[in-house]
Design a protein around this motif. Structure first.
Motif, short mmCIF file in Angstrom:
data_model
loop_
_atom_site.label_atom_id
_atom_site.label_comp_id
_atom_site.label_asym_id
_atom_site.label_seq_id
_atom_site.Cartn_x
_atom_site.Cartn_y
_atom_site.Cartn_z
N ASN A 43 6.11 5.28 -3.29
CA ASN A 43 5.44 6.66 -3.04
C ASN A 43 4.21 6.91 -4.13
O ASN A 43 3.32 7.40 -3.82
N THR A 45 2.47 4.22 -5.41
CA THR A 45 1.22 3.59 -4.89
C THR A 45 0.51 4.09 -4.01
O THR A 45 -0.49 3.81 -3.85
N VAL A 46 0.99 4.93 -3.37
CA VAL A 46 0.05 5.88 -2.26
C VAL A 46 -1.39 6.39 -2.96
O VAL A 46 -2.12 5.78 -2.12
N TYR A 47 -1.14 7.15 -4.15
CA TYR A 47 -2.42 7.52 -4.58
C TYR A 47 -2.70 6.68 -5.79
O TYR A 47 -4.07 6.38 -6.23
N GLN A 48 -1.91 5.59 -6.45
CA GLN A 48 -2.58 4.85 -7.46
C GLN A 48 -3.22 3.70 -7.02
O GLN A 48 -4.13 3.12 -7.75
N SER A 49 -3.34 3.28 -5.62
CA SER A 49 -4.06 2.34 -5.26
C SER A 49 -5.57 2.81 -4.88
O SER A 49 -6.31 1.99 -4.49
N GLU A 50 -5.77 4.19 -4.85
CA GLU A 50 -7.29 4.73 -4.94
C GLU A 50 -7.77 4.33 -6.02
O GLU A 50 -7.93 5.13 -7.09
N ASP A 51 -8.73 3.18 -6.15
CA ASP A 51 -9.33 2.72 -7.30
C ASP A 51 -10.75 3.44 -7.56
O ASP A 51 -11.51 2.97 -8.42
N GLU A 171 -2.34 8.27 9.56
CA GLU A 171 -2.97 7.54 8.36
C GLU A 171 -4.49 7.13 8.75
O GLU A 171 -4.76 7.12 9.81
#
Length: 197
Positions: A43, A45-51, A171
């Motif tokens: 859960n 990583t859904v927003y943490q992958s937005e670099d 998605e």
């Protein structure tokens, strides 16, 4: 004197069985804890992958005005069977429906925004994103109420079903060959537009 009834002492399970039960319980708790931790990680990583990297993941630069670029996008979508839902000089939205299985319905919604580069009217960037919505068929059995004077109303199920589509997933399609093919078609359309002038 009344005889007293005594309950037999509760039998304790043998030690090996108790130890085995404890180890099984401990293993189940550890597995559940690891699964919970894994779920929390997924859960997060859904927003943490937005670099927010400065690359051309969902955009391309075109040698044309913003209006001509969006016209190329409009023609590209129309040529692939997309239904236009909104058209502006600098933006296009369209959708297309698919039915990969009898009870599964998929809709792709395409959004394109075209912006001119500062100081260069004949250079424009097209920003593109596509959303895939997935629906499944849900059957709702019909029932009818019949009034009976003696006992009130009875609900009688009918044989017919009322089907409805329920959204089960949504998605944004990740960048890759899907967008590359679209941008390539836009380039071809722009070349044709330039050749027709």
């Amino acid at each position: 004197m009344r005889p007293t009834c005594r309950q037999p002492p509760a039998q304790q399970p043998p030690a090996p069985r108790t130890a085995r039960a404890r180890s099984l319980l401990l293993a189940a708790l550890l597995a559940g804890g690891l699964a919970a931790c894994g779920g929390a990680t997924r859960n997060a990583t859904v927003y943490q992958s937005e670099d927010f990297a400065a690359d051309e993941t969902f955009s391309r630069l075109f040698d044309a005005s913003a209006e001509a670029t969006c016209e190329a996008a409009r023609r590209a979508l129309l040529s692939q069977g997309y239904l236009l839902t909104a058209v502006k000089p600098d933006a296009v939205s369209a959708s297309k429906n698919f039915q990969p299985q009898a009870d599964v319905h998929v809709q792709i919604v395409f959004n394109v925004v075209c912006t001119s580069e500062a100081g260069h009217e004949e250079l424009a960037t097209a920003y593109v994103s596509a959303i895939e919505d997935r629906y499944t068929l849900k059957k709702n059995p019909n029932s009818a109420s019949v009034g009976v004077a003696a006992i009130g109303s009875l609900s009688i199920p009918l044989g017919a079903n009322e089907d409805s589509l329920v959204k089960v997933a949504s998605e944004t399609i990740p960048a890759g060959p899907f967008y590359d093919r679209f941008f390539a078609l836009m380039h071809r359309n722009l070349a044709q537009q330039a050749g027709g002038r």
